[in-house]
Design a protein around this motif. Structure first.
Motif, PDB file in Angstrom:
ATOM      1  N   ALA A 165      -3.856   1.656  -7.787  1.00  0.00           N
ATOM      2  CA  ALA A 165      -4.310   0.670  -6.809  1.00  0.00           C
ATOM      3  C   ALA A 165      -3.473   0.741  -5.535  1.00  0.00           C
ATOM      4  CB  ALA A 165      -4.223  -0.731  -7.409  1.00  0.00           C
ATOM      5  N   ARG A 166      -3.990   0.118  -4.482  1.00  0.00           N
ATOM      6  CA  ARG A 166      -3.292  -0.038  -3.202  1.00  0.00           C
ATOM      7  C   ARG A 166      -2.858   1.302  -2.599  1.00  0.00           C
ATOM      8  NH1 ARG A 166      -1.399  -4.495  -6.248  1.00  0.00           N
ATOM      9  NH2 ARG A 166      -1.865  -6.502  -5.278  1.00  0.00           N
ATOM     10  N   GLN A 180     -15.648  -0.141  -3.540  1.00  0.00           N
ATOM     11  CA  GLN A 180     -14.296  -0.697  -3.543  1.00  0.00           C
ATOM     12  C   GLN A 180     -13.272   0.334  -3.079  1.00  0.00           C
ATOM     13  OE1 GLN A 180     -13.804  -3.943  -4.151  1.00  0.00           O
ATOM     14  NE2 GLN A 180     -15.991  -4.194  -4.564  1.00  0.00           N
ATOM     15  N   ASP A 181     -13.428   1.571  -3.539  1.00  0.00           N
ATOM     16  CA  ASP A 181     -12.515   2.658  -3.188  1.00  0.00           C
ATOM     17  C   ASP A 181     -13.308   3.718  -2.425  1.00  0.00           C
ATOM     18  OD1 ASP A 181     -10.790   1.179  -4.753  1.00  0.00           O
ATOM     19  OD2 ASP A 181     -11.079   2.437  -6.524  1.00  0.00           O
ATOM     20  N   SER A 200      -7.792   2.858  -1.932  1.00  0.00           N
ATOM     21  CA  SER A 200      -8.186   2.113  -3.132  1.00  0.00           C
ATOM     22  C   SER A 200      -7.765   0.658  -2.973  1.00  0.00           C
ATOM     23  CB  SER A 200      -7.557   2.720  -4.391  1.00  0.00           C
ATOM     24  OG  SER A 200      -6.145   2.618  -4.368  1.00  0.00           O
ATOM     25  N   ASP A 201      -8.513  -0.228  -3.594  1.00  0.00           N
ATOM     26  CA  ASP A 201      -8.226  -1.650  -3.443  1.00  0.00           C
ATOM     27  C   ASP A 201      -7.094  -2.077  -4.373  1.00  0.00           C
ATOM     28  OD1 ASP A 201      -9.423  -1.662  -5.901  1.00  0.00           O
ATOM     29  OD2 ASP A 201     -11.048  -3.023  -5.379  1.00  0.00           O
ATOM     30  N   SER A 202      -6.858  -3.366  -4.453  1.00  0.00           N
ATOM     31  CA  SER A 202      -5.684  -3.872  -5.170  1.00  0.00           C
ATOM     32  C   SER A 202      -5.892  -3.991  -6.666  1.00  0.00           C
ATOM     33  CB  SER A 202      -5.279  -5.241  -4.609  1.00  0.00           C
ATOM     34  OG  SER A 202      -6.343  -6.165  -4.746  1.00  0.00           O
ATOM     35  N   ARG A 231       0.839  -1.201   0.000  1.00  0.00           N
ATOM     36  CA  ARG A 231       0.000   0.000   0.000  1.00  0.00           C
ATOM     37  C   ARG A 231       0.869   1.244   0.000  1.00  0.00           C
ATOM     38  NH1 ARG A 231      -5.100   0.393   0.093  1.00  0.00           N
ATOM     39  NH2 ARG A 231      -5.377  -1.775   0.682  1.00  0.00           N
ATOM     40  N   THR A 234     -18.342   6.873  -1.558  1.00  0.00           N
ATOM     41  CA  THR A 234     -17.806   6.067  -2.651  1.00  0.00           C
ATOM     42  C   THR A 234     -18.716   6.218  -3.858  1.00  0.00           C
ATOM     43  OG1 THR A 234     -17.071   3.835  -3.284  1.00  0.00           O
ATOM     44  CG2 THR A 234     -19.066   3.996  -1.953  1.00  0.00           C
ATOM     45  N   GLU A 239      -3.264   4.460   0.115  1.00  0.00           N
ATOM     46  CA  GLU A 239      -3.794   4.945   1.388  1.00  0.00           C
ATOM     47  C   GLU A 239      -3.280   6.369   1.566  1.00  0.00           C
ATOM     48  OE1 GLU A 239      -3.762   4.082   6.198  1.00  0.00           O
ATOM     49  OE2 GLU A 239      -3.217   2.477   4.795  1.00  0.00           O
TER      50      GLU A 239
END
Length: 338
Positions: free
Chosen positions: A165-166, A194-195, A242-244, A139, A216, A168
């Motif tokens: 992605a990833r 998701q984000d 955000s997610d992966s 992250r 979101t 924070e």
């Protein structure tokens, strides 16, 4: 053609109309989400770039290979960005076909197949020139920052392009003289559910609580009042996660903030004037003999008096003692509002 793009192994169906994928310059490679891989690295985030085309995996030549090409590969695999674009078979030589050469991505493409190149299997390379990438993994918090000005802008990484992605991203608003801070989501489009952007009052980042707000999806089309948030504190935290995996199109956001400052903290009023804090403004109440926004102007009144219905009043004088306006009386108190 209109409608949602749905991918199949050999065809593209677009709103009910089918077309051979080769018409898009991609041949009959497998589903795009699985058509690029990294091989022989120390982890999933790095390795020799291989693409799947015409039923088999092959490599990419490093002629013109750049960080922009690597960025497209990394983002298509769900990573936030690329760290490097090694040449000369850094992770070993591949075998089989060399599918692509002279790849020239701008960096904002969704997939390496969207980038200009010489054409599949059109090259002048050997496997000792196989291209590689190293992606930014885990992250990423490098997007975090603090804000101290009374007004400003907060944007997602790469704005107005899509974020990665990833992520924070921790944003801290620290405006010590503020009574409240207003956030306006000028642009806000994220992958729904998701984000997320999470925000609330205070210096500590917390993810749940009665005063914590989480948003979101697409807020840009909402009325402005529905994407405006006011927090009664001089410190506000915002955290974007955000997610992966980033599903195209990638999202973005642009937030403006404004703090209502207590101007009276700065001792603005002069010559004994009293400051009153107002909504986004202030008022100086001046003592007798001074006027102006900051009570900075001295007024001299004469000893000449006149009778009024309220009794005697002194007439205003110029500095040389001449009456300038018999109707303008020296007030006992003069207020000016900025």
């Amino acid at each position: 053609m209109t409608g949602e793009l749905r991918r199949y192994s050999s065809y593209v169906m677009f709103g009910g109309t089918t077309a051979v994928m080769a018409a898009y310059g991609r041949g009959n490679q497998q589903d795009e989400d699985n058509s690029v891989r990294l091989v022989n690295g120390t982890g999933a985030h790095e390795g020799r770039v291989e693409v799947f085309y015409n039923g088999s995996w092959g490599t990419v030549c490093d002629d013109s290979w750049s960080i922009y090409d690597a960025r497209v590969v990394c983002r298509s695999l769900g990573y936030q960005d690329s760290l490097s674009a090694p040449h000369s078979a850094r992770f070993g030589q591949g075998s089989g076909p060399i599918w692509m050469d002279d790849v020239d991505c701008r960096g904002n493409e969704t997939h390496i197949f969207d980038c200009p190149h010489n054409g599949f299997e059109s090259h002048n390379c050997y496997h000792e020139e196989d291209a590689s990438v190293v992606c930014l993994h885990d992250r990423n918090t490098s997007c975090s920052r603090n804000y101290y000005d009374s007004t400003g802008n907060i944007t997602s990484p790469f704005y107005p392009e899509g974020y990665g992605a990833r992520l924070e991203c921790n944003y801290q608003l620290k405006i010590w003289t503020a009574k409240k801070i207003t956030l306006i989501m000028q642009d806000f489009v994220t992958e729904p559910d998701q984000d997320f952007l999470i925000f609330g009052e205070g210096p500590e980042v917390i993810y749940e609580g009665p005063n914590v707000i989480s948003i979101t999806g697409n807020l840009t089309s909402l009325p402005l009042i529905e994407r405006t948030y006011t927090l009664a504190n001089n410190q506000v935290f915002l955290t974007f996660i955000s997610d992966s995996i980033i599903t195209p199109p990638r999202g973005y956001f642009h937030i403006t903030y404004t703090a209502d400052i207590d101007e009276c903290e700065s001792d603005l009023c002069q010559n004994g004037g009293m400051c009153r804090n107002l909504e986004n403004s202030f008022e100086c109440v001046c003592v007798i003999g001074f006027i102006g926004v900051y009570c900075e102007i001295e007024r001299t009144c004469s000893n000449v008096t006149m009778e009024t219905e309220f009794g005697q009043a002194r007439l205003p004088m110029t500095e040389v003692g001449i009456v300038i306006d018999s109707e303008e009386l020296c007030p006992e108190e003069v207020s000016k509002v900025k």
